[in-house]
Write an enzyme that holds these catalytic residues in place. Structure first.
Site, PDB file in Angstrom:
ATOM      1  N   LEU A   1       0.829  -1.201   0.000  1.00  0.00           N
ATOM      2  CA  LEU A   1       0.000   0.000   0.000  1.00  0.00           C
ATOM      3  C   LEU A   1       0.867   1.257   0.000  1.00  0.00           C
ATOM      4  CD1 LEU A   1      -2.809   1.329   0.144  1.00  0.00           C
ATOM      5  CD2 LEU A   1      -2.625   1.208   2.653  1.00  0.00           C
TER       6      LEU A   1
ATOM      7  N   GLY B   1       1.998   8.026   1.943  1.00  0.00           N
ATOM      8  CA  GLY B   1       1.981   7.290   3.204  1.00  0.00           C
ATOM      9  C   GLY B   1       0.658   7.502   3.906  1.00  0.00           C
TER      10      GLY B   1
ATOM     11  N   GLY C   1      20.976   3.065  32.686  1.00  0.00           N
ATOM     12  CA  GLY C   1      22.131   3.900  32.400  1.00  0.00           C
ATOM     13  C   GLY C   1      22.801   3.491  31.096  1.00  0.00           C
TER      14      GLY C   1
ATOM     15  N   LEU D   1      -5.811  -2.509   7.382  1.00  0.00           N
ATOM     16  CA  LEU D   1      -5.002  -1.754   8.335  1.00  0.00           C
ATOM     17  C   LEU D   1      -5.651  -1.739   9.709  1.00  0.00           C
ATOM     18  CD1 LEU D   1      -3.891   1.283   6.144  1.00  0.00           C
ATOM     19  CD2 LEU D   1      -2.450  -0.592   6.969  1.00  0.00           C
TER      20      LEU D   1
ATOM     21  N   ILE E   1       7.847  -2.302   2.794  1.00  0.00           N
ATOM     22  CA  ILE E   1       6.944  -3.448   2.760  1.00  0.00           C
ATOM     23  C   ILE E   1       7.541  -4.610   3.556  1.00  0.00           C
ATOM     24  CG2 ILE E   1       5.636  -5.003   1.299  1.00  0.00           C
ATOM     25  CD1 ILE E   1       4.970  -1.963   1.030  1.00  0.00           C
TER      26      ILE E   1
ATOM     27  N   GLU F   1       1.385   2.041  10.193  1.00  0.00           N
ATOM     28  CA  GLU F   1      -0.040   1.755  10.382  1.00  0.00           C
ATOM     29  C   GLU F   1      -0.786   2.985  10.901  1.00  0.00           C
ATOM     30  OE1 GLU F   1      -0.839  -1.033   9.242  1.00  0.00           O
ATOM     31  OE2 GLU F   1       0.780  -2.453   9.597  1.00  0.00           O
TER      32      GLU F   1
END
Length: 400
Positions: A142, A148, A355, A255, A174, A379
């Site tokens: 997609l 995006g 630390g 999604l 992907i 996503e």
């Protein structure tokens, strides 16, 4: 006062979250945790450091043998388990590494779900049983280099040529791409003028014109296969298209499935970092006593446990709603937005407790922290999910 004076709080689960789940659900979580302990945890830091998973196909088959691939889907060799079971599995997988949960999530909630929900019976029979067993690996195309958060602006196109479809374009970031046997690819079509728009295609990766070069030089999700998909005049038969969906409804429904799993998975990364910090705080001695004996460290641990408990409670609530067929996409956005954001903060706080050791791969903290930087924006970015929730509570769109 407590009903049982002898009862003591569990220092690893002070909220008593285990009580939220049935015996069967706890058994699912325990089985996944054992697989991770045996097959993933001893090796994942090395995989992350090298940016390569040893025998990823063998791992996929082991995940399939436990029923984890498409586990919340019915039929076609899938386990048909509940949404809550799937969520718990995602939590345990991501407690090992976000990249491993991504492998399972992309396989089951994106590639398999797209075929299961929107595919023809022939497509389901051809791919789903092999994908459920891990004998075939899938990916989901997609996202593009220039599309995006706005998938409707994708440039990948599918044009009709006789009875065939011909796909041209590129997809980016992907998961599973370079090892996949099948790619579910979304593309613009000439039907856009008729309001039919984007279509999904089931693309065998051996099709001429298809290639998937691996993306290297990542600082996050390094124990995950990531690729670019290149489609250069990829010719497909008429029956390659997903017949039962048109427009963005198709990819967005997938999604939503994946985002639900992330809501749980992020809490797994948080739990791993929290437990590492808690153990370290009891062992590391400075100024004559363990650092866990100091107020500032205890405040950090208390806050981390609080946010973790809230995140699991939210994920469980959403899981119960999904099992009751009452879960709304906006509620998934609420879960993904909160839980990834809080998991990342837990990891960052854990890093301060460790630390300098907090940046060592001898401990899981920096690996989870780096991974969650990707999970935070894939996503759906923080900004997009914030606006989804904002629109839901005001009735006003602020996307444009």
């Amino acid at each position: 006062m407590a009903n049982n004076p002898a009862a003591r709080i569990d220092p690893l689960d002070p909220a008593g979250l285990a009580d939220l789940f049935t015996d069967d659900e706890r058994a699912v979580a325990a089985a996944v945790r054992q697989l991770c302990a045996d097959r993933i945890d001893p090796y994942v830091a090395d995989w992350f450091e090298r940016g390569e998973i040893d025998d990823v196909r063998g791992l996929a088959k082991e995940l399939g043998s436990l029923g984890l691939l498409g586990m919340h889907l019915e039929g076609y060799g899938c386990a048909g388990m509940s949404a809550t079971d799937y969520g718990l599995a995602c939590l345990e997988l991501e407690a090992s590494d976000s990249g491993i949960r991504s492998l399972v999530s992309v396989q089951g909630s994106l590639a398999m779900f797209a075929i299961w929900k929107w595919g023809s019976e022939e497509q389901k029979q051809q791919w789903l049983p092999r994908m459920a067993s891990g004998d075939a690996i899938g990916c989901f195309g997609l996202t593009e280099p220039d599309a995006g958060s706005d998938p409707g602006s994708m440039r990948t196109r599918a044009r009709k040529d006789g009875d065939d479809w011909v796909l041209t374009g590129r997809k980016m970031w992907i998961t599973n791409g370079s090892i996949a046997d099948v790619a579910v690819v979304w593309a613009q079509t000439d039907e856009a003028e008729n309001g039919r728009g984007i279509r999904g295609f089931v693309v065998p990766t051996t099709t001429p014109g298809f290639s998937a070069p691996a993306i290297k030089h990542k600082g996050s999700l390094r124990a995950s296969v990531t690729a670019e998909l290149v489609l250069d005049e990829v010719r497909l038969p008429a029956d390659a298209v997903l017949p039962d969906v048109r427009g963005l409804k198709g990819p967005l429904s997938c999604l939503n499935e994946a985002r639900y799993g992330i809501t749980w998975g992020a809490m797994g990364a948080a739990r791993s970092a929290l437990q590492a910090a808690q153990a370290y705080a009891t062992e590391r001695t400075q100024f004559g006593k363990p650092i866990g004996a100091y107020q500032l460290t205890q405040a950090k641990l208390a806050d981390m446990h609080l946010e973790y408990a809230k995140g699991v409670l939210l994920a469980t609530h959403l899981g119960r709603r999904k099992d009751a067929h009452r879960l709304l996409p906006e509620q998934v956005s609420l879960g993904k937005l909160n839980n990834v954001r809080e998991a990342l903060e837990i990891c960052r706080t854990a890093r301060t407790i460790l630390g300098a050791n907090g940046i060592s791969y001898e401990f899981p903290v920096i690996r989870h922290m780096n991974n969650l930087e990707s999970v935070l924006t894939y996503e759906g970015t923080v900004e997009m999910h914030t606006l989804v929730v904002g629109q839901a509570v005001t009735g006003l769109s602020a996307f444009r």
